[in-house]
Design a protein around this motif. Structure first.
Motif, PDB file in Angstrom:
ATOM      1  N   ASN A   3       1.157  -1.138  -0.505  1.00 32.34           N
ATOM      2  CA  ASN A   3       0.417  -0.543   0.201  1.00 32.34           C
ATOM      3  C   ASN A   3       0.723   1.179   0.165  1.00 32.34           C
ATOM      4  N   GLY A   4       2.251   0.945  -0.515  1.00 30.76           N
ATOM      5  CA  GLY A   4       2.543   2.291  -0.634  1.00 30.76           C
ATOM      6  C   GLY A   4       3.863   2.497   0.636  1.00 30.76           C
ATOM      7  N   GLU A  53       7.204   9.555  -0.397  1.00 33.12           N
ATOM      8  CA  GLU A  53       9.066   9.117   0.040  1.00 33.12           C
ATOM      9  C   GLU A  53       9.323   8.023  -0.495  1.00 33.12           C
ATOM     10  N   SER A  54       7.979   7.182   0.161  1.00 34.10           N
ATOM     11  CA  SER A  54       8.481   5.138  -0.397  1.00 34.10           C
ATOM     12  C   SER A  54       8.534   5.479  -1.893  1.00 34.10           C
ATOM     13  N   VAL A  55       7.687   5.836  -2.488  1.00 37.45           N
ATOM     14  CA  VAL A  55       7.257   5.940  -3.869  1.00 37.45           C
ATOM     15  C   VAL A  55       8.807   6.268  -4.977  1.00 37.45           C
ATOM     16  N   LYS A  56       9.319   7.164  -4.085  1.00 35.34           N
ATOM     17  CA  LYS A  56      10.405   7.848  -4.189  1.00 35.34           C
ATOM     18  C   LYS A  56      12.384   6.495  -4.207  1.00 35.34           C
ATOM     19  N   LEU A  57      11.794   6.219  -3.332  1.00 40.62           N
ATOM     20  CA  LEU A  57      12.683   4.859  -3.239  1.00 40.62           C
ATOM     21  C   LEU A  57      12.535   3.875  -3.622  1.00 40.62           C
ATOM     22  N   ALA A  84      -0.505  10.377  -4.690  1.00 38.14           N
ATOM     23  CA  ALA A  84       0.877  11.874  -4.097  1.00 38.14           C
ATOM     24  C   ALA A  84       2.013  10.663  -4.407  1.00 38.14           C
ATOM     25  N   ALA A  85       1.309   9.765  -5.058  1.00 37.56           N
ATOM     26  CA  ALA A  85       2.267   8.666  -5.609  1.00 37.56           C
ATOM     27  C   ALA A  85       2.790   8.855  -7.264  1.00 37.56           C
TER      28      ALA A  85
END
Length: 274
Positions: free
Chosen positions: A87-88, A98-102, A136-137
């Motif tokens: 779920n991100g 933030e997680s998606v960028k990583l 956001a993603a």
């Protein structure tokens, strides 16, 4: 010659433009390389298969572990890799971004964001919250260059909310929020699949076939499905063989090795990758 991340992502986008392709889900380097040897055009990670390989239940692996796994899988073959990114890994839209960028930094060609919460009492985010998380993603991907595909997942049928109308409403909202591909794991009937494909057209739809099915790839293509994934199906098949062999050993028998792959064949296959 190895393909660059940009080339993998471009190839992955092309696969979604027309036709119907199989997107199998390996859980480690060996299974990824074997699938590549069979001529598949792309692969996808499976959060369940990876979790089981580390001795955890699905959705009980840390973000850091998943990111490390994604880097390993991207480096394993020249195939584009679609990330099962649960779920991100964010409590709010900012955390998802933030997680998606990583995740994008690992080199994946696509990533999916589920609308599941992990809470049995409220298994899905309210649609307006899920949309903000997907937006956001989308924004995070665009900030990173915009070439990683975003897959929006409506988990209704997976979490016991078998409401096709709500599923479709969510998928349409996720498409409007910037998802490049839509996915409702758990839909199975011809009518359900046709309804989902029609609702989000012309955007591509992923269908999960994680167990035996009366459908063939050709028949799903005729329904307008663009890609077919198997989730933890291959990992469960491997675990099934291992468990049967191990249970036979526990009873003092060796017949569980009847269908075991020859060691020479495995060594020859992986020597070719070195």
């Amino acid at each position: 010659m190895s393909r660059t991340v940009a080339e993998k992502r471009a190839a992955f986008r092309t696969l979604h433009a027309s036709g119907c392709f199989m997107l199998p889900n390996p859980w480690d380097v060996g299974s990824a390389r074997y699938l590549a040897s069979l001529g598949f055009s792309a692969i996808a990670t499976t959060s369940a298969g990876f979790a089981w390989s580390t001795g955890h239940a699905d959705n009980h692996v840390t973000r850091e572990s998943i990111l490390g796994h994604l880097r390993v899988m991207v480096e394993a073959t020249d195939l584009p890799v679609n990330a099962d990114f649960e779920n991100g890994f964010g409590e709010d839209p900012g955390g998802v971004a933030e997680s998606v960028k990583l995740a994008v930094a690992t080199g994946v060609a696509g990533l999916s964001i589920e609308d599941s919460t992990g809470d049995p009492k409220a298994p899905q985010f309210p649609i307006e919250v899920a949309v903000e998380r997907l937006k956001a993603a989308r924004h995070a991907i665009d900030e990173c260059g915009g070439d990683t595909l975003l897959i929006g997942r409506a988990e209704n049928f997976f979490v016991g909310v078998s409401d096709l109308d709500d599923t479709i409403s969510r998928l349409k909202a996720y498409a409007a929020a910037g998802a490049d591909c839509l996915y409702a794991p758990g839909i199975q009937t011809r009518e359900q699949i046709e309804a989902v494909v029609a609702a989000v057209a012309p955007k591509p739809v992923n269908v999960l076939v994680g167990s035996t099915s009366d459908f063939t790839q050709e028949e799903l293509a005729a329904l307008g499905v663009r890609r077919i994934s198997v989730g933890g199906g291959l990992a469960r098949a491997a675990w099934g063989g291992f468990m049967r062999a191990a249970q036979a050993l526990a009873k003092g028998r060796f017949d569980g090795f009847t269908d075991a792959a020859p060691g020479k064949q495995l060594n020859a296959m992986f020597l070719g990758d070195e």
